[in-house]
Design a protein around this motif. Structure first.
Motif, mmCIF file in Angstrom:
data_model
loop_
_atom_site.group_PDB
_atom_site.id
_atom_site.type_symbol
_atom_site.label_atom_id
_atom_site.label_comp_id
_atom_site.label_asym_id
_atom_site.label_seq_id
_atom_site.Cartn_x
_atom_site.Cartn_y
_atom_site.Cartn_z
ATOM 1 N N THR A 75 0.840 -1.188 0.000
ATOM 2 C CA THR A 75 0.000 0.000 0.000
ATOM 3 C C THR A 75 0.879 1.242 0.000
ATOM 4 O OG1 THR A 75 -1.859 -1.060 1.138
ATOM 5 C CG2 THR A 75 -1.704 1.328 1.295
ATOM 6 N N TYR A 76 0.584 2.151 -0.918
ATOM 7 C CA TYR A 76 1.170 3.481 -0.878
ATOM 8 C C TYR A 76 0.230 4.353 -0.045
ATOM 9 C CZ TYR A 76 4.391 2.550 -4.845
ATOM 10 O OH TYR A 76 5.366 2.072 -5.675
ATOM 11 N N LEU A 77 0.728 4.923 1.052
ATOM 12 C CA LEU A 77 -0.058 5.777 1.923
ATOM 13 C C LEU A 77 0.351 7.227 1.712
ATOM 14 C CD1 LEU A 77 -0.018 3.889 5.354
ATOM 15 C CD2 LEU A 77 -2.026 4.389 3.979
ATOM 16 N N ILE A 78 -0.583 8.057 1.310
ATOM 17 C CA ILE A 78 -0.312 9.471 1.069
ATOM 18 C C ILE A 78 -1.074 10.282 2.112
ATOM 19 C CG2 ILE A 78 -0.515 11.358 -0.595
ATOM 20 C CD1 ILE A 78 -0.335 9.141 -2.787
ATOM 21 N N ASN A 79 -0.330 10.984 2.955
ATOM 22 C CA ASN A 79 -0.903 11.695 4.082
ATOM 23 C C ASN A 79 -1.312 13.103 3.672
ATOM 24 O OD1 ASN A 79 -1.690 12.563 6.559
ATOM 25 N ND2 ASN A 79 0.344 12.591 7.488
ATOM 26 N N TYR A 97 11.144 7.697 -2.204
ATOM 27 C CA TYR A 97 12.075 7.031 -3.104
ATOM 28 C C TYR A 97 11.354 6.314 -4.246
ATOM 29 C CZ TYR A 97 15.578 3.676 -4.763
ATOM 30 O OH TYR A 97 16.414 2.922 -5.548
ATOM 31 N N LEU A 98 10.096 5.938 -4.014
ATOM 32 C CA LEU A 98 9.378 5.110 -4.975
ATOM 33 C C LEU A 98 8.434 5.894 -5.886
ATOM 34 C CD1 LEU A 98 8.479 2.132 -2.599
ATOM 35 C CD2 LEU A 98 10.390 2.289 -4.188
ATOM 36 N N VAL A 99 8.137 7.138 -5.533
ATOM 37 C CA VAL A 99 7.183 7.927 -6.311
ATOM 38 C C VAL A 99 7.804 9.287 -6.621
ATOM 39 C CG1 VAL A 99 4.898 8.972 -6.342
ATOM 40 C CG2 VAL A 99 5.241 6.784 -5.198
ATOM 41 N N GLU A 100 7.594 9.746 -7.839
ATOM 42 C CA GLU A 100 8.109 11.055 -8.232
ATOM 43 C C GLU A 100 7.477 12.143 -7.364
ATOM 44 O OE1 GLU A 100 7.271 11.554 -12.354
ATOM 45 O OE2 GLU A 100 8.073 9.590 -12.895
ATOM 46 N N PRO A 101 8.290 13.071 -6.838
ATOM 47 C CA PRO A 101 7.743 14.143 -5.987
ATOM 48 C C PRO A 101 6.647 14.936 -6.682
ATOM 49 C CG PRO A 101 10.147 14.114 -5.896
ATOM 50 C CD PRO A 101 9.754 13.151 -6.978
ATOM 51 N N GLY A 102 6.771 15.129 -7.992
ATOM 52 C CA GLY A 102 5.767 15.903 -8.716
ATOM 53 C C GLY A 102 4.398 15.273 -8.672
ATOM 54 N N LYS A 114 0.732 16.637 -7.011
ATOM 55 C CA LYS A 114 -0.513 16.724 -7.768
ATOM 56 C C LYS A 114 -1.644 15.962 -7.062
ATOM 57 C CE LYS A 114 1.659 17.281 -12.306
ATOM 58 N NZ LYS A 114 1.886 16.661 -13.642
ATOM 59 N N ILE A 115 -1.310 14.811 -6.475
ATOM 60 C CA ILE A 115 -2.325 14.032 -5.765
ATOM 61 C C ILE A 115 -2.887 14.833 -4.600
ATOM 62 C CG2 ILE A 115 -2.704 11.989 -4.319
ATOM 63 C CD1 ILE A 115 -0.507 10.612 -6.040
ATOM 64 N N LYS A 116 -2.000 15.473 -3.854
ATOM 65 C CA LYS A 116 -2.433 16.211 -2.673
ATOM 66 C C LYS A 116 -3.224 17.469 -3.033
ATOM 67 C CE LYS A 116 1.281 14.401 0.226
ATOM 68 N NZ LYS A 116 2.412 14.688 1.115
ATOM 69 N N VAL A 175 -7.939 9.573 -8.431
ATOM 70 C CA VAL A 175 -7.966 8.287 -9.121
ATOM 71 C C VAL A 175 -7.703 8.472 -10.611
ATOM 72 C CG1 VAL A 175 -9.455 6.369 -9.811
ATOM 73 C CG2 VAL A 175 -9.467 7.169 -7.440
ATOM 74 N N GLN A 176 -8.361 9.422 -11.234
ATOM 75 C CA GLN A 176 -8.172 9.663 -12.662
ATOM 76 C C GLN A 176 -6.728 10.030 -12.976
ATOM 77 O OE1 GLN A 176 -10.716 12.722 -14.259
ATOM 78 N NE2 GLN A 176 -9.876 12.572 -16.322
ATOM 79 N N LEU A 177 -6.150 10.889 -12.168
ATOM 80 C CA LEU A 177 -4.761 11.317 -12.363
ATOM 81 C C LEU A 177 -3.814 10.116 -12.310
ATOM 82 C CD1 LEU A 177 -3.183 14.370 -10.525
ATOM 83 C CD2 LEU A 177 -1.926 12.243 -10.754
#
Length: 298
Positions: free
Chosen positions: A59-63, A131-136, A140-142, A151-153
């Protein structure tokens, strides 16, 4: 207040957004999810926790809110930012008012095409996601204004990844095909040599594929899927549940696996395996399962 997977089903159904993935991306992603806890803070102003049992993948968790605490097996981690969470172990997330989490439940992460990563090296903890996801893309997600837009992005983002690395899919195709057949046909005990022979590779190569893609060997992966499907069947169709349908020798064999699956030091006094079986018996007797009851904790 603690909500327990498979026991407090109403909580997990009602208080999370979910978008299950179809098409070619389903090779990698189970679903996208996001918390929707706004109504719960009035009920639990001091917070609550959600406990989940072993699963396959990551799981990727985005806070997108306040800090939270994540427990992985018996270790707790204070999380202020985003995390990468291996799922083959027990986890419990301790939520506080202001928590907003967005997540991607992966079967296999497409990052294996871009970085030399063996996911077997990731276990027993939650790791930084940067390390696993591009900062950009994280930014955009946040900034996205809704769950649907996130989800679409990400669907578009990962579809581009798959198109770029289409020629490198053999290990992932093999692993996910084996898992897919196992779930559809309830065949979880096929010897690794037989599985490898079907794809004209050695058993050692197949095990390397499994560890690189899922972080565990083929036997562990298949047994996690097996018990989770058996438990899901108890919940959805208790009157039709037969342990033999999942390759167990008898009910005692299934019960032993069930008890192992639900075992965790923090839950040992609750005995969720017994709660599940009691709910199954009530269902068979035509009574209410009581799935919305919660366990109060200090």
């Amino acid at each position: 207040m603690r909500h327990i997977e498979f026991i407090h089903t109403d909580h997990f159904e009602d208080n999370y957004y979910r978008h299950h993935v179809q098409g070619k991306l389903s090779l990698f992603i189970d679903f996208f999810w996001q918390t929707k806890f706004e109504k719960l803070w009035r009920q639990y102003p001091k917070g609550f926790s959600d406990a989940l049992f072993p699963n396959l993948g990551y799981t990727y968790l985005i806070n997108m809110g306040t800090p939270f605490v994540m427990q992985v097996e018996d270790s707790k981690f204070n999380m202020k930012t985003d995390g990468f969470l291996p799922r083959p172990g027990f986890i419990e997330c301790f939520h506080q008012p202001g928590n907003v989490l967005f997540g991607i439940k992966f079967k296999v992460s497409p990052v294996i095409f871009e970085k030399k990563i063996d996911f077997a090296d990731y276990s027993g903890a939650i790791f930084p996601l940067s390390y696993l996801v591009e900062p950009g893309i994280l930014g955009k997600i946040k900034k996205a204004s809704s769950f649907e837009k996130r989800v679409q992005l990400l669907m578009e983002y990962y579809e581009r990844k798959l198109d770029k690395y289409e020629g490198s899919l053999q290990p992932v195709n093999i692993v996910t095909s084996i898992l897919d057949v196992a779930v559809k046909k309830n065949t979880y005990n096929v010897p690794v040599e037989q599985l490898a022979g079907k794809y004209h590779i050695s058993s050692r190569t197949l095990q390397r594929y499994f560890r690189a893609c899922t972080g565990v060997n083929s036997k562990t992966a298949l047994q996690i899927l097996r018990i989770r499907k058996a438990v899901s069947t108890i919940l959805s169709s208790p009157k039709n549940f037969k342990s033999g349908d999942f390759g167990y020798y008898d009910f005692s064999h299934f019960y032993k696996h069930l008890k192992q699956f639900f075992h965790n030091n923090t839950l040992k006094h609750i005995k969720p395996h017994l709660q599940l079986l009691q709910a199954m018996r009530r269902n068979k007797a035509g009574k209410n399962t009581g799935s919305s009851t919660h366990e109060k904790t200090k």
